[in-house]
Design a protein around this motif. Structure first.
Motif, mmCIF file in Angstrom:
data_model
loop_
_atom_site.group_PDB
_atom_site.id
_atom_site.type_symbol
_atom_site.label_atom_id
_atom_site.label_comp_id
_atom_site.label_asym_id
_atom_site.label_seq_id
_atom_site.Cartn_x
_atom_site.Cartn_y
_atom_site.Cartn_z
ATOM 1 N N ALA A 1 0.741 -1.219 -0.147
ATOM 2 C CA ALA A 1 0.035 -0.018 -0.096
ATOM 3 C C ALA A 1 0.844 1.228 -0.173
ATOM 4 O O ALA A 1 0.246 2.220 -0.519
ATOM 5 C CB ALA A 1 -0.875 -0.197 1.264
ATOM 6 N N ARG A 2 1.924 1.134 0.624
ATOM 7 C CA ARG A 2 2.827 2.517 0.877
ATOM 8 C C ARG A 2 4.199 2.111 0.702
ATOM 9 O O ARG A 2 5.309 2.132 1.326
ATOM 10 C CB ARG A 2 2.750 2.937 2.343
ATOM 11 C CG ARG A 2 1.354 3.222 2.734
ATOM 12 C CD ARG A 2 0.799 4.747 2.437
ATOM 13 N NE ARG A 2 1.502 5.845 2.322
ATOM 14 C CZ ARG A 2 1.683 6.707 3.163
ATOM 15 N NH1 ARG A 2 1.205 6.656 4.345
ATOM 16 N NH2 ARG A 2 2.422 7.831 2.942
ATOM 17 N N PRO A 3 4.619 1.728 -0.860
ATOM 18 C CA PRO A 3 6.081 1.427 -1.049
ATOM 19 C C PRO A 3 6.850 2.444 -1.010
ATOM 20 O O PRO A 3 8.157 2.270 -0.667
ATOM 21 C CB PRO A 3 5.962 1.081 -2.674
ATOM 22 C CG PRO A 3 4.680 1.676 -3.098
ATOM 23 C CD PRO A 3 3.833 1.584 -2.036
ATOM 24 N N ASN A 4 6.536 3.645 -0.861
ATOM 25 C CA ASN A 4 7.462 4.760 -0.699
ATOM 26 C C ASN A 4 7.883 5.021 1.094
ATOM 27 O O ASN A 4 8.593 5.784 1.567
ATOM 28 C CB ASN A 4 6.770 6.080 -1.266
ATOM 29 C CG ASN A 4 5.479 6.426 -0.480
ATOM 30 O OD1 ASN A 4 4.685 5.457 -0.045
ATOM 31 N ND2 ASN A 4 5.279 7.828 -0.470
ATOM 32 N N PHE A 5 7.014 4.252 1.833
ATOM 33 C CA PHE A 5 7.053 4.338 3.243
ATOM 34 C C PHE A 5 7.798 3.008 3.704
ATOM 35 O O PHE A 5 8.495 3.018 4.758
ATOM 36 C CB PHE A 5 5.876 4.579 3.853
ATOM 37 C CG PHE A 5 5.424 5.953 4.110
ATOM 38 C CD1 PHE A 5 5.230 6.987 3.255
ATOM 39 C CD2 PHE A 5 5.469 6.410 5.539
ATOM 40 C CE1 PHE A 5 5.040 8.169 3.535
ATOM 41 C CE2 PHE A 5 4.960 7.727 5.667
ATOM 42 C CZ PHE A 5 4.907 8.691 4.754
ATOM 43 N N PHE A 6 7.474 1.907 3.222
ATOM 44 C CA PHE A 6 7.892 0.760 3.688
ATOM 45 C C PHE A 6 8.593 -0.215 2.630
ATOM 46 O O PHE A 6 8.107 -0.279 1.561
ATOM 47 C CB PHE A 6 6.624 0.035 4.175
ATOM 48 C CG PHE A 6 5.836 0.471 5.291
ATOM 49 C CD1 PHE A 6 6.234 0.279 6.453
ATOM 50 C CD2 PHE A 6 4.606 1.582 4.928
ATOM 51 C CE1 PHE A 6 5.589 1.026 7.553
ATOM 52 C CE2 PHE A 6 3.990 2.014 5.897
ATOM 53 C CZ PHE A 6 4.361 1.789 7.320
ATOM 54 N N ARG A 7 9.703 -0.922 3.189
ATOM 55 C CA ARG A 7 10.477 -1.715 2.289
ATOM 56 C C ARG A 7 10.911 -3.062 3.061
ATOM 57 O O ARG A 7 10.284 -3.398 4.331
ATOM 58 C CB ARG A 7 11.730 -1.100 1.881
ATOM 59 C CG ARG A 7 12.709 -0.889 3.354
ATOM 60 C CD ARG A 7 13.986 -0.381 3.149
ATOM 61 N NE ARG A 7 14.664 -0.235 4.205
ATOM 62 C CZ ARG A 7 15.292 -1.072 4.719
ATOM 63 N NH1 ARG A 7 15.203 -2.421 4.505
ATOM 64 N NH2 ARG A 7 16.056 -1.010 6.005
ATOM 65 N N ARG A 8 10.986 -4.065 2.074
ATOM 66 C CA ARG A 8 11.471 -5.309 2.843
ATOM 67 C C ARG A 8 12.722 -5.468 3.316
ATOM 68 O O ARG A 8 13.585 -4.530 2.968
ATOM 69 C CB ARG A 8 11.204 -6.243 1.451
ATOM 70 C CG ARG A 8 11.580 -8.055 1.946
ATOM 71 C CD ARG A 8 11.183 -8.922 1.024
ATOM 72 N NE ARG A 8 10.089 -8.853 0.433
ATOM 73 C CZ ARG A 8 8.787 -9.363 1.063
ATOM 74 N NH1 ARG A 8 8.970 -9.861 2.154
ATOM 75 N NH2 ARG A 8 7.743 -9.023 0.292
ATOM 76 N N PHE A 9 13.005 -6.007 4.382
ATOM 77 C CA PHE A 9 13.949 -5.899 5.144
ATOM 78 C C PHE A 9 14.612 -7.403 5.289
ATOM 79 O O PHE A 9 13.718 -8.377 5.290
ATOM 80 C CB PHE A 9 13.955 -5.446 6.421
ATOM 81 C CG PHE A 9 12.680 -5.520 7.277
ATOM 82 C CD1 PHE A 9 13.087 -6.350 8.400
ATOM 83 C CD2 PHE A 9 11.411 -5.204 6.946
ATOM 84 C CE1 PHE A 9 11.549 -6.954 9.073
ATOM 85 C CE2 PHE A 9 10.465 -5.354 7.776
ATOM 86 C CZ PHE A 9 10.575 -6.314 8.762
ATOM 87 N N ASP A 10 15.920 -7.674 5.742
ATOM 88 C CA ASP A 10 16.321 -8.906 6.245
ATOM 89 C C ASP A 10 16.027 -9.246 7.684
ATOM 90 O O ASP A 10 15.838 -8.403 8.367
ATOM 91 C CB ASP A 10 17.949 -8.766 6.337
ATOM 92 C CG ASP A 10 18.284 -8.783 4.604
ATOM 93 O OD1 ASP A 10 17.607 -9.340 3.639
ATOM 94 O OD2 ASP A 10 19.252 -8.162 4.460
ATOM 95 N N GLY A 11 15.693 -10.379 7.982
ATOM 96 C CA GLY A 11 15.847 -10.844 9.317
ATOM 97 C C GLY A 11 14.165 -10.883 9.550
ATOM 98 O O GLY A 11 13.381 -10.755 8.713
ATOM 99 N N PRO A 12 14.088 -11.153 10.874
ATOM 100 C CA PRO A 12 12.466 -11.618 11.226
ATOM 101 C C PRO A 12 11.721 -10.101 11.171
ATOM 102 O O PRO A 12 12.136 -9.131 11.433
ATOM 103 C CB PRO A 12 12.419 -12.149 12.600
ATOM 104 C CG PRO A 12 13.821 -11.720 13.172
ATOM 105 C CD PRO A 12 14.900 -11.671 11.849
ATOM 106 N N ALA A 13 10.311 -10.452 11.322
ATOM 107 C CA ALA A 13 9.546 -9.265 11.317
ATOM 108 C C ALA A 13 9.681 -8.397 12.424
ATOM 109 O O ALA A 13 9.719 -7.038 12.403
ATOM 110 C CB ALA A 13 8.115 -9.631 11.132
#
Length: 162
Positions: free
Chosen positions: A30-42
């Motif tokens: 919904a907000r790719p300009n705010f949130f990105r995928r990251f390494d490791g657990p949530a």
């Protein structure tokens, strides 16, 4: 099946991570300009442990099924909000409902309502005068859900690229 809400333990960690990942994926889409995928657990084991150990924070989980085969299907993260440093601010003890998610295949079964009710009860037990939360503008479903439960807009935070 009956749904029960209880305080999470670190034994719930893997189920919590799966729910956080669902929530994070929604926000990334919904907000790719705010949130990105990251390494490791949530959320890290240490972070969840701090929330569970802190006297002013907790994680609640919704469980479906028999106790010996219970399935964690929802969560609510409750965190303290520091008092305002502004001398003119009224004294309030605020608990922030930081995250609430119900597993996608279990939505529309009043589980979110049970988590909010348990969150409100927990906050009152902590002596809170208010429970606050934030909803991204793109999440209209969540906004309507919280409004139906009596939450109302307190502050509009606006954003603009610099």
């Amino acid at each position: 099946m009956s749904t029960e809400v209880r305080q999470a333990t670190l034994r719930d960690y893997q189920a919590l991570c799966a729910l956080f990942e669902e929530l994070d994926e929604f926000h990334r889409a919904a907000r790719p300009n705010f949130f990105r995928r990251f390494d490791g657990p949530a959320r890290t084991w240490e972070q969840v442990g701090k929330w569970l150990a802190g006297p002013d924070s907790t994680v609640l989980v919704a469980e479906d099924g028999a106790e010996d085969e219970a399935d964690v299907i929802g969560l609510a993260v409750l965190l303290p909000r520091p008092p305002s440093p502004f001398a003119g601010a009224a004294s309030r003890k605020v608990v922030v409902l930081d995250n609430l998610v119900v597993r996608a295949d279990r939505r529309d079964r009043r589980i979110g309502r049970k988590l909010v009710a348990a969150s409100m009860e927990w906050a009152r037990g902590q002596g809170a005068s208010h429970v606050e939360l934030g909803v991204h503008a793109v999440n209209r479903h969540a906004l309507r859900f919280y409004e139906r439960l009596g939450f109302g807009v307190s502050v509009h935070w606006l954003s603009r690229a610099a």
